[in-house]
Each structure stands twice: as C-alpha cells, then as structure tokens.
Design a protein around this motif. Structure first.
Motif: not given
Length: 482
Positions: A283-312
């Motif tokens: 599945v592909r979809f667009p988001a506003e422009p940003f960059h990420a080098w690294h992610f911490g963790n992620a999980f699923e809950d109630a049909g949504l995905l939650h992603v921890d990352y450092v954003r630039y």
C-alpha cells in the motif's frame, strides 16, 4: 527568529575553537583482541554476554580524507561481560575493497561522499564495502553491515574478518544495515536498495531458526535513499523521503553520491506499507515532505499503525553529518522524536512530536520489538548551544506521558546509541540495563557505561574502560552468552 548578538558572539567563539570531542573522529590508534578492562564501580554479576558495536575507525587513505562520515572504513568494538568483569577488543574490519585501497594508498572505489578517481572505476569499479554501520548477530554468526554492499562476516571469538557473504546466494547486491526483529514472528526483517532502470526494494526475512529467505521486491518511486524502516506484527513500514539521486552526474564525476542527492519537497514523502505475508499487496500513500534516518519501534492497535522515529524537516541533516568529523557544524541538528499514526486503509499519516530535544538513534527493549512499548531511549543534545556538535546526554522518554529522564554521564563525556539489555526474569518493560559506549574527552579514552534502565538518572552502576579511545560508532547489538 534571528540570533541575538550574544548568541552570535558565542557561536563565533565556538566555531573558532576545536571541540574536545573532535579527537574521537581520528583513526583508531590501537587494535587488539580481548583483554581485561578496568572496572569503575560495580558491573552487574548477571550481565553475561557481549556488547558489539560497529562504526568508522579510519577516516581517509593515502593522505586523502574521505568526504563524509558515512565513508569511514569500518571497525568493531566488543565488550564481554561476565561475573562482574569485562574484557574489551577493538578490530579494524578487512573487506576486499578496504584492503585494496589501503594497499594502493589511495581511493579506488565510489562511496557515499567520496567519488572514485576515474570514469572507468565509476562505471565498472564497483562500490566500496566499508562495513561501517551496524552489527547483526543471527544464526550463531556475527556480521558487519553497510547499506550499499553485502554483509561481512566476523568471528564471534576474536572479531577477525571472515569475508563477505550473500547468505547462501539469497541476498544482494545490497543488504541494509538496519534489520529489525519482530518477537511475535520469531524472525527479523531487512531490505536492500537495488538501483537500475526501476529502483527496487528487495525484502528479506531472517528466521530465528532457519535460512534467510527473500520475500519479494517492491518498486520505489525513483533513485532515492532508504536508510532504515520498521516492522510490526504484520507489516514492514518505509518512509521514502523526497530525496532523489542524480546518477548521471555521479558517473561523470561531478560530485559524489552525497553531493548529488537532491531534496525535492514537492514530491512529498511516500509511505510504503508492505504486508509481510503478502508483500505484493503493498500500500502506498503520500505524506508531507520529511526525512528520517532511524526508527525506534512500531506496533499495531485497533487497525492503526504507530511508528516511533526521529524526524527531520528536510535533508540538511546530510550536510550536518558530513561536517561533524571536522568540528563544529555550520547548521543545527534538527532531528526530533516523533510518533506517527498511520491509517493504511484511509491512506493517511499524522505525526506528533514527542520531544523538543534534538536527538537520534532511538531504541526500545528488544522484548517488545514490533509490539506496543512504553519507553524509548535516545542520545541527545543537552541544549541549543550543543546542536552543532556531538551528542552529550542520554534521554529516557516515556511515550505514554511524554516525561523525559535526562542523563549526563560527565562533563566532556559523549554517549553513543544506548543498547537495552533485559534483566533475566524481569517483569517491567524497563527492567534491564542500558549499555552505552562513551567517549571521555577529558581523558581521551572510551568506556562502556552500564546504567539501570529503571533509574538511569542515578548514573552508571559501573563503567568498563579501554586504555585508549575508540571512534564514535553508529550502532550496536547485544549477544547473550551461549
């Protein structure tokens, strides 16, 4: 907001001085096998295993400095803990391309920020395997990884280089430096970017027991840069920022790969969500422009995905990283810890900044990899006056409340990415130890700090000291004693 006169004066004074942490960006001065380390304080008796860290340990060849921090020749630092004692080893990694350049006394290969010397070499000479980014412990074996090349296997016994491997002909030509485990699936996942007429994302599964297998390939929106990703119980998640490589200019010798990575914000960031059990149904979809080098963790809950990352906000971070090994940078570090929420069916991403602090290298307990977690650990800057230099504090972030525990290891002490080691039999998520490679600029030596993750503000319970400095490494892993 423009800088006030006092801030400008402080910046000018700082830029005129050579920072004390700069000494950690010089070539490794001594290599050696495992030898006893001086212990300060008390190391936990139950800490039984090896911390392995990988990073650049040589920053040029034949008198020529490499063009970017990502180009340094790889090395490995390992610290064995057992019975309240520690032994440390420091080795340079010896890939064929590193060895060829060392023997020739000059740059021969294309690398991220360093261009090959001739058109022939740019076209046919291949890419350097610097083996300088992260370690992977899998299937009773140890590997040093870099995103542009094959894994390099190392000896678990003495860290000697065993050679490059395609893991039985399954992986390649590239294998990313950021595999991620998913506890519920008893496997880790990784990818490699394959450039060509259509740039492809090759996907891999590394079962805890069993051979590596290729999951498939996903086309990317162009010749872009994908450094990291994250995995949940059922999905692999990629944030493909609007960075595009002008490969033609690279081949003509008009700059390096890094020089020719163009930020094109009008393209936006593309979110790729790959079902692990049906990778062709990406599945592909667009988001506003940003960059990420690294992610911490992620999980699923109630049909949504939650992603921890450092954003630039953009790709200016690339310049910051290129300048850091030479001293104070010309721009501020802009990475901030975020949590993104993704609705895959509706095709949207919303991102919330969790911390105002400039930070990087997010991590969590490996026992919650791919599942809901509470705590994230990062290295960070203590304040705006340090944004143009090396990180100088650790931070434990409560992702439920936003509370931060800030840890300073000492004046002139600079930590690397924290590695969480669970305590055997522990019940709480933060019941364990944080192991942190740290450079002490006041003594020009490196140590590994051991902190109680439940109360890191109490400071290290123990420190295991090398008798020399080891350059800053990027990433590490814990190998439990067999």
């Amino acid at each position: 907001m423009p800088e006030d006169p006092m801030t400008r004066a402080a910046s000018a004074l700082r830029s005129a001085e050579s920072p004390s942490w700069l000494k950690a960006y010089r070539d490794l001065s001594r290599t050696h096998g495992f030898e006893p380390m001086r212990v300060e304080g008390r190391l936990p008796e139950e800490l039984n295993g090896t911390l392995v860290r990988v990073g650049p340990v040589a920053f040029g060849v034949g008198g020529q400095s490499y063009g970017h921090l990502f180009d340094g020749d790889g090395g490995v630092l390992a610290v064995r803990f057992a019975g309240g004692q520690a032994q440390g080893a420091a080795r340079a990694i010896d890939t064929p391309s590193i060895r060829a350049e060392r023997d020739a006394g000059q740059v021969l290969y294309s690398n991220y920020g360093t261009r090959a010397p001739t058109l022939w070499r740019r076209l046919f000479g291949g890419v350097k395997n610097a083996a300088n980014t992260s370690p992977l412990a899998w299937d009773g074996r140890l590997f040093a990884l870099v995103e542009a090349a094959l894994p390099t296997e190392l000896s678990l016994e003495d860290l000697s280089t065993l050679g490059e491997t395609d893991l039985g002909g399954v992986v390649g030509p590239a294998f990313s430096a950021h595999p991620h485990p998913v506890v519920s699936r008893r496997a880790s996942y990784n990818f490699g970017v394959r450039y060509g007429r259509v740039t492809q994302l090759d996907l891999y599964e590394l079962p805890d027991a069993g051979p590596v297998r290729r999951l498939g390939s996903v086309p990317l929106p162009g010749p872009t840069l994908v450094h990291d990703f994250i995995a949940t119980d059922h999905h692999l998640v990629f944030f493909v920022s609007p960075v595009r490589l002008n490969l033609f200019r690279v081949l003509l010798g008009q700059g390096s790969v890094s020089d020719n990575l163009e930020w094109r914000p009008k393209l936006g960031t593309e979110v790729l969500v790959v079902p692990i059990d049906a990778p062709a149904q990406v599945v592909r979809f667009p988001a506003e422009p940003f960059h990420a080098w690294h992610f911490g963790n992620a999980f699923e809950d109630a049909g949504l995905l939650h992603v921890d990352y450092v954003r630039y906000p953009d790709f200016g971070t690339n310049q910051w990283l290129a300048e850091l090994p030479r001293g104070w940078t010309s721009t501020d570090a802009q990475g901030r810890l975020h949590r993104a929420t993704l609705d895959v069916e509706a095709g949207w991403l919303r991102s919330e900044q969790v911390s105002d602090r400039s930070c990087e290298f997010p991590s969590a307990t490996p026992l919650r990899a791919g599942a809901r977690h509470r705590y994230t650990y990062v290295v960070a800057h203590s304040g705006p006056d340090t944004w143009r230099g090396a990180h100088d504090v650790l931070v434990k972030v409560d992702m439920w409340t936003g509370a931060e525990t800030v840890v300073t290891l000492g004046a002139g002490h600079h930590p690397a990415e924290p590695i969480f080691v669970p305590r055997a039999g522990g019940s709480a998520e933060d019941d364990g130890w944080l192991l942190v490679q740290t450079y002490d600029a006041t003594s020009d030596r490196t140590y590994v700090a051991v902190l109680d993750a439940k109360a890191p503000e109490a400071g290290p319970v123990g420190r295991a000291w090398l008798d020399h400095a080891f350059p800053f490494t990027f990433h590490g892993t814990w190998v439990t004693a067999r």
